[in-house]
Structure formats: structure tokens, C-alpha cells
Scaffold this active site. Structure first.
Site, mmCIF file in Angstrom:
data_model
loop_
_atom_site.group_PDB
_atom_site.id
_atom_site.type_symbol
_atom_site.label_atom_id
_atom_site.label_comp_id
_atom_site.label_asym_id
_atom_site.label_seq_id
_atom_site.Cartn_x
_atom_site.Cartn_y
_atom_site.Cartn_z
ATOM 1 N N ALA A 120 44.479 20.989 16.087
ATOM 2 C CA ALA A 120 44.940 20.773 17.462
ATOM 3 C C ALA A 120 46.462 20.663 17.512
ATOM 4 O O ALA A 120 47.123 21.286 18.354
ATOM 5 C CB ALA A 120 44.296 19.516 18.046
ATOM 6 N N TYR A 121 47.021 19.889 16.610
ATOM 7 C CA TYR A 121 48.466 19.644 16.612
ATOM 8 C C TYR A 121 49.242 20.909 16.273
ATOM 9 O O TYR A 121 50.165 21.297 16.994
ATOM 10 C CB TYR A 121 48.779 18.528 15.624
ATOM 11 C CG TYR A 121 50.249 18.169 15.532
ATOM 12 C CD1 TYR A 121 50.924 17.645 16.630
ATOM 13 C CD2 TYR A 121 50.966 18.329 14.342
ATOM 14 C CE1 TYR A 121 52.266 17.295 16.558
ATOM 15 C CE2 TYR A 121 52.301 17.981 14.256
ATOM 16 C CZ TYR A 121 52.950 17.469 15.357
ATOM 17 O OH TYR A 121 54.275 17.131 15.282
ATOM 18 N N TYR A 122 48.873 21.562 15.178
ATOM 19 C CA TYR A 122 49.616 22.750 14.760
ATOM 20 C C TYR A 122 49.536 23.862 15.797
ATOM 21 O O TYR A 122 50.513 24.574 16.034
ATOM 22 C CB TYR A 122 49.094 23.267 13.418
ATOM 23 C CG TYR A 122 49.537 22.470 12.214
ATOM 24 C CD1 TYR A 122 50.469 21.443 12.329
ATOM 25 C CD2 TYR A 122 49.017 22.733 10.952
ATOM 26 C CE1 TYR A 122 50.874 20.706 11.227
ATOM 27 C CE2 TYR A 122 49.422 22.007 9.842
ATOM 28 C CZ TYR A 122 50.346 20.999 9.983
ATOM 29 O OH TYR A 122 50.742 20.277 8.884
ATOM 30 N N SER B 71 49.244 23.626 19.043
ATOM 31 C CA SER B 71 50.086 23.345 20.201
ATOM 32 C C SER B 71 51.572 23.458 19.863
ATOM 33 O O SER B 71 52.362 24.009 20.641
ATOM 34 C CB SER B 71 49.776 21.943 20.747
ATOM 35 O OG SER B 71 50.034 20.942 19.780
#
Length: 292
Positions: A190-192, A194
Site C-alpha cells: 500500500a505504501y510503496y 502510493s
């Protein structure tokens, strides 16, 4: 001296040495930073805590007119009070960056009140570390990170960029992650995704706005020990303090390099591009062993 003994900032000497080797930082001279930002109107998102707070105080002390944006009005006022007490100028603008209509309204309000923005530090961010097996019923993890790390900043810059281009002056500093310069690690999908979306967006936009003298710097920031990283156990892992991260932002606005990244990420990225299969297998084995 015992290498595990805490240093003055509470971190073991061995960790401090590793941090200096892995993540050397460039700290601009006070005069250089003052010359670069004094009287400049600087917008910092996520300014109430962590990197945003430290950089806002640093730039404010150097003479910048600080526009502070974050969700908490009370916390923003505390940061602004620090800047004013040190002789600087600060204005606060509480905002939820996932409210895209409010983001657009704020952008127009800032231009109405201040005439223009000289520097934007895109710092607000959300981090989630969770395996895909734990994410099947958590689609909101992906929408939340995309809203904070990608769509909100894009909405803001779509409002501010026309003024910058018309004035033929402006600089955008994006606080990205060194994770985009190495093979994708498990649990960070999710983080990477975005952060990668905004990174690619800004790199594309930069090829268009450069002709109008609007420049960009992407900081592929290493681990910084903040409340955002606290939910993941990074104890003992070399990382920067918020003051050291603020030094990198000072370097970005003073020298305006295209990017700032740990020295070793280039070779790793080159290897992973050439040997993507090998890099993938390495990360998969690390995940299986429970070390990633």
C-alpha cells in the site's frame, strides 16, 4: 567507549556510526540557507509533527514566511508559536489533505492571501506495513494511502502550479522514500504503491514545468525515527533524526538538486533492474524467513 552505550541523543554509538555511513546528510551553512529562503513564502504539509515540524522550524528560523498545513489546528499553532518566538513568521491552515475539495479551496485561499507560493514541501504522508494476507478485507488501506500520499498532493499542486509557471519561479520538494530505489519489499504494497504514484507523477510533470523555471527535488528519504514509523519496530535500525531529515530539506531548497538519495541505492537499483528475478527471489526468501 562501549559501542552500545547511548550517545547524547539516546542512540547507541554503533547505530550513529552506521547512520553516518549509510545516510550521510548535507547540512547547508546558515548563510546559504538564509540567502535561499529569507522572505520566500514556503508551504509545508504535514507540518505539525516529525519531519514537517522540524523543517518548518528550520526554514522559519532562516527567514522564510512559513505556511503550515496539517490536520490538527492546536498542534499547528504550537509549531507556529515556536517559529514566532524565534523571530520568524508563520501562518497556520488546518486541513485534511484527503478532502480534495477543501484542498483546492485552500490552494486558492493561499494564493489570494499571499499572492504566490515560492516553495512547496510535500511532506504529509501515511505509512502502512501489512502483509497481503492481512489486507484482503482492508481495501481502505490502499485508498487511504493513495489519498494522502498521491491524490491530495496532486490536487494541491494542480491549484498552485499555474501561478508558479506564470511567475516563472517556484520549487517543489517531495519527501519520498528510499524504498522506491530498491526492490519492493514485502508488507509495504500500500505504501510503496502510493509513494511511487506521486513520484512518477512529479517526475513526468517536472519535464513540462522546467521550461518555466519551476524546479523539483525528490528526497528519497531513508528511515526517520518519527511517530509515523513508530508502529513498526525499527529499534536498532540505523535511521535519521527529524533534525537530520530537516537538514536534507534545507539542502534541497538551497542547492535544488534534482534528487537526494542514499549513495548506495543507485547500484542496488541498477542491479535489481538487470536481475529483477534474483532481487525478487531474495525478497521472497527474506519474507519466508520472517526477516523482512
Amino acid at each position: 567507549m562501549n559501542e552500545t552505550a547511548p550517545t547524547r541523543n539516546g542512540r547507541p554509538l554503533s547505530e550513529r556510526v552506521a547512520t553516518r555511513l549509510l545516510y550521510p546528510t548535507s547540512r547547508p551553512r546558515e548563510k546559504s540557507l538564509h540567502d535561499a529562503v529569507a522572505g520566500q513564502i514556503v508551504l509545508v504539509t504535514g507540518a505539525s509533527h516529525g519531519i514537517g515540524k522540524a523543517s518548518a522550524r528550520k526554514l522559519g528560523a532562516a527567514g522564510a514566511i512559513m505556511l503550515l498545513v496539517a490536520r490538527s489546528a492546536e498542534d499547528l499553532e504550537a509549531v507556529a508559536a515556536d517559529i514566532r518566538a524565534a523571530g520568524g513568521t508563520a501562518h497556520t491552515y488546518p486541513l485534511d489533505i484527503t478532502d480534495f475539495d477543501a484542498v483546492e479551496r485552500l490552494g486558492r485561499k493561499l494564493l489570494d492571501e499571499h499572492g504566490h507560493i515560492d516553495i512547496v514541501v510535500n511532506n504529509a504522508g501515511k505509512s502502512i506495513r501489512r502483509s497481503i494476507a492481512q489486507s484482503y478485507d482492508r481495501f481502505h488501506d490502499y485508498t487511504r494511502t493513495m489519498d494522502v500520499n498521491y491524490l491530495g498532493p496532486v490536487r494541491l499542486l494542480l491549484t498552485l502550479l499555474p501561478s508558479m509557471r506564470e511567475r516563472r519561479s517556484g520549487h517543489i520538494v517531495n519527501i519520498s522514500t528510499w524504498g522506491l530505489r530498491i526492490p519492493p519489499a514485502p508488507r509495504w504494497s500500500a505504501y510503496y504503491a502510493s509513494k511511487g504514484a506521486f513520484d512518477c507523477w512529479l517526475r513526468s510533470v517536472a519535464t513540462e514545468i522546467g521550461a518555466d523555471n519551476v524546479t523539483t527535488t525528490t528526497i528519497y528519504m531513508p528511515l526517520v525515527h518519527t511517530r509515523m514509523s513508530a508502529p513498526t519496530d525499527f529499534s536498532g535500525v540505523p535511521g535519521l533524526t527529524t533534525a537530520e531529515a530537516a537538514d536534507l530539506i534545507g539542502h534541497a531548497v538551497t542547492d535544488r538538486p534534482h534528487e537526494i538519495t542514499p549513495w548506495w541505492t543507485g547500484p542496488i537499483q541498477a542491479f535489481s533492474d538487470v536481475a529483477r528475478g534474483s532481487a525478487h527471489r531474495f525478497m521472497a526468501r527474506a519474507f519466508k524467513r520472517g526477516k523482512a
